[in-house]
Design a protein around this motif. Structure first.
Motif, PDB file in Angstrom:
ATOM      1  N   ILE A 166      36.138  44.387  41.047  1.00 29.19           N
ATOM      2  CA  ILE A 166      35.615  44.577  39.684  1.00 29.19           C
ATOM      3  C   ILE A 166      36.529  43.877  38.679  1.00 29.19           C
ATOM      4  N   ARG A 167      37.889  44.039  38.905  1.00 30.49           N
ATOM      5  CA  ARG A 167      38.836  43.382  37.988  1.00 30.49           C
ATOM      6  C   ARG A 167      38.631  41.866  38.013  1.00 30.49           C
ATOM      7  N   ASP A 168      38.458  41.323  39.248  1.00 33.49           N
ATOM      8  CA  ASP A 168      38.235  39.866  39.385  1.00 33.49           C
ATOM      9  C   ASP A 168      36.957  39.447  38.683  1.00 33.49           C
ATOM     10  N   LEU A 169      35.915  40.282  38.906  1.00 34.40           N
ATOM     11  CA  LEU A 169      34.621  39.947  38.298  1.00 34.40           C
ATOM     12  C   LEU A 169      34.731  39.954  36.777  1.00 34.40           C
ATOM     13  N   GLU A 170      35.442  41.016  36.282  1.00 32.01           N
ATOM     14  CA  GLU A 170      35.607  41.097  34.824  1.00 32.01           C
ATOM     15  C   GLU A 170      36.351  39.876  34.314  1.00 32.01           C
ATOM     16  N   LYS A 171      37.390  39.501  35.092  1.00 28.60           N
ATOM     17  CA  LYS A 171      38.175  38.331  34.691  1.00 28.60           C
ATOM     18  C   LYS A 171      37.295  37.089  34.694  1.00 28.60           C
ATOM     19  N   ARG A 180      37.887  48.165  43.323  1.00 27.28           N
ATOM     20  CA  ARG A 180      38.457  48.075  41.971  1.00 27.28           C
ATOM     21  C   ARG A 180      38.958  46.667  41.716  1.00 27.28           C
ATOM     22  N   PHE A 227      34.215  36.956  34.508  1.00 29.39           N
ATOM     23  CA  PHE A 227      33.165  37.054  33.495  1.00 29.39           C
ATOM     24  C   PHE A 227      33.692  36.589  32.147  1.00 29.39           C
ATOM     25  N   THR A 228      34.913  37.008  31.837  1.00 28.07           N
ATOM     26  CA  THR A 228      35.437  36.595  30.529  1.00 28.07           C
ATOM     27  C   THR A 228      35.892  35.140  30.550  1.00 28.07           C
ATOM     28  N   LYS A 259      34.367  32.809  32.321  1.00 29.53           N
ATOM     29  CA  LYS A 259      33.281  32.212  33.082  1.00 29.53           C
ATOM     30  C   LYS A 259      33.039  30.746  32.741  1.00 29.53           C
TER      31      LYS A 259
END
Ligand SMILES: O=C(O)[C@H]1O[C@H](OP(=O)(O)OP(=O)(O)OC[C@H]2O[C@@H](n3ccc(=O)[nH]c3=O)[C@H](O)[C@@H]2O)[C@H](O)[C@@H](O)[C@@H]1O
Length: 400
Positions: free
Chosen positions: A66-71, A63, A73-74, A76
């Motif tokens: 995923i949070r890091d990736l989402e961060k 989780r 990603f936004t 980026k």
């Protein structure tokens, strides 16, 4: 002998006892089944709890990822200004994945323009612009400028050409074609981008001629198109430049000396080391290019740092900044090597209000930091680059 009534009484009592005993046994059985059920249930519940907490243990880091990736990603892309339709330009940067081109691309993107990078990745690298890939204002085209390219843009920064002597001598015909046909192709579309009066000093049949003559013909072409076709032209005469993202095997003096110093190898000085150069940091050059493009100066403008040093002084300075114990090794002089070079930048100061601002040591420290990281990165991949000597490769080369 027991009498009949007595016998009946005894058997009635024992039947009752039997019933009682049976009742008790039944109750005990039910109680034990019930107990077992409850026991099993609590075992089951415990097991479920353990599984759940194990799953939680596994899932929580996922989780988090995923949070890091989402961060990421936004967040980026580096921050990009918003420009209105009126101010936003469509800009083509040829050689935009190369050393200077990629820094220029960063500036233009961050200023809010739409940037198309064209590169054939001969000396450029996708890694230099990877942080923009996918951004709506950015486009990367794998294309060789020797071939025509028809796209509609407002400005063209034509930077495609190997600049390091070992690279441009590797395939002299290709270098000539890139600087001549490549420039022609960039002029073909409707749109385009020691004092400037110095006409140069080039041996037309020497090993550097492919680059020097190529650049001279390119300038001639720009002005022919300006005169005959009305193409708007800006010509920057770029002097020695250094900074992060120079190719590890570039072969130019700054990257060679830094790599050698970091790896504890001798710093290779060609000739006596008394020849001079003046080096500008890449961000100064990028600011100068943008100032020139947006000015109305169509004649050539020098962009360089006038602080002149001998090559031996550079070797000593770099050795000290790295804190290296490397020796200085004197090798034979490179053919047709210019003995003195220092730009006169009065024109750029006067007409563009531009001058370099990054002190040499500050720039060198940034470049050293970059190369140190690159070495670490490459060490993990078991690849240690060697500085490239400025010698011409023997044998036939491809000149597509
Ligand atoms: O930096 C650039 O953009 C320029 O690079 C080269 O010009 P040059 O000044 O010869 O560049 P370097 O190869 O970095 O050489 C600078 C001096 O250091 C010397 N050098 C180079 C490499 C080395 O390991 N040791 C060394 O002493 C060279 O002989 C030369 O005297 C190209 O010829 C220019 O056209 C180009 O614009």
């Amino acid at each position: 002998m027991l009498s009949q009534p007595l016998l009946r009484l005894v058997s009635a009592v024992s039947r009752r006892r039997m019933k009682l005993l049976l009742g008790i046994a039944l109750l005990a059985y039910v109680a034990s089944v019930w107990g077992n059920l409850i026991n099993m249930r609590s075992i089951q519940e415990n097991r479920e709890l353990r599984i759940e907490s194990r799953i939680e243990e596994i899932i929580e880091p996922l989780r988090e990822k995923i949070r890091d990736l989402e961060k990421s990603f936004t967040q980026k892309y580096p921050p990009v200004k918003f420009l209105s339709e009126k101010d936003r330009k469509r800009i083509l940067v040829t050689g935009g994945a190369g050393f200077v081109g990629s820094h220029l691309t960063d500036k233009l993107m961050m200023d809010g323009h739409e940037v198309t990078v064209v590169d054939n990745f001969f000396t450029g690298r996708k890694r230099n612009v990877e942080h923009w890939i996918g951004h709506e204002n950015f486009e990367l085209i794998n294309h060789d400028v020797v071939e025509p390219l028809y796209i509609e843009v407002d400005q063209i920064y034509h930077l495609a050409s190997p600049a390091s002597p070992p690279n441009y001598m590797y395939n002299p015909i290709k270098t000539l074609k890139t600087n001549t046909i490549g420039t022609l192709n960039m002029l073909d579309p409707e749109v385009h981008p020691q004092t400037e009066d110095y006409w140069g000093h080039v041996n037309p049949i020497g090993p550097r001629a492919c680059y020097d003559e190529g650049k001279r013909v390119a300038e001639t072409m720009c002005y022919a198109y300006m005169k005959q076709e009305g193409v708007e032209v800006r010509v920057a005469r770029i002097f020695n430049t250094f900074g992060p993202r120079m190719h590890m095997n570039d072969g130019r003096v700054v990257s060679n000396f830094i790599l050698q110093a970091l790896q504890g190898e001798p710093l290779t000085v060609y000739g006596s080391g008394s020849q001079t150069r003046a080096f500008q940091y890449v961000s100064d050059l990028v600011n100068g290019l943008v100032a020139l493009m947006n000015s109305n100066v169509s004649s050539p403008v020098n962009l360089g740092n006038p602080e002149e040093h001998t090559i031996l002084e550079f070797a000593q300075l770099i050795k000290n900044l790295v804190g290296s114990g490397s020796e200085i090794q004197f090798l034979s002089e490179a053919q047709d090597d210019p003995q003195k070079r220092k730009p006169d930048i009065k024109k750029a100061k006067l007409m563009l209000g531009w001058e370099p601002v990054v002190p040499l040591e500050e720039g060198l420290n940034k470049a050293i930091h970059y190369f140190r990281k690159e070495l670490e990165y490459q060490a993990n991949n078991q690849y240690i680059p060697k500085p490239k000597p400025a010698r011409i490769k023997k044998g036939r080369t491809r000149h597509n």
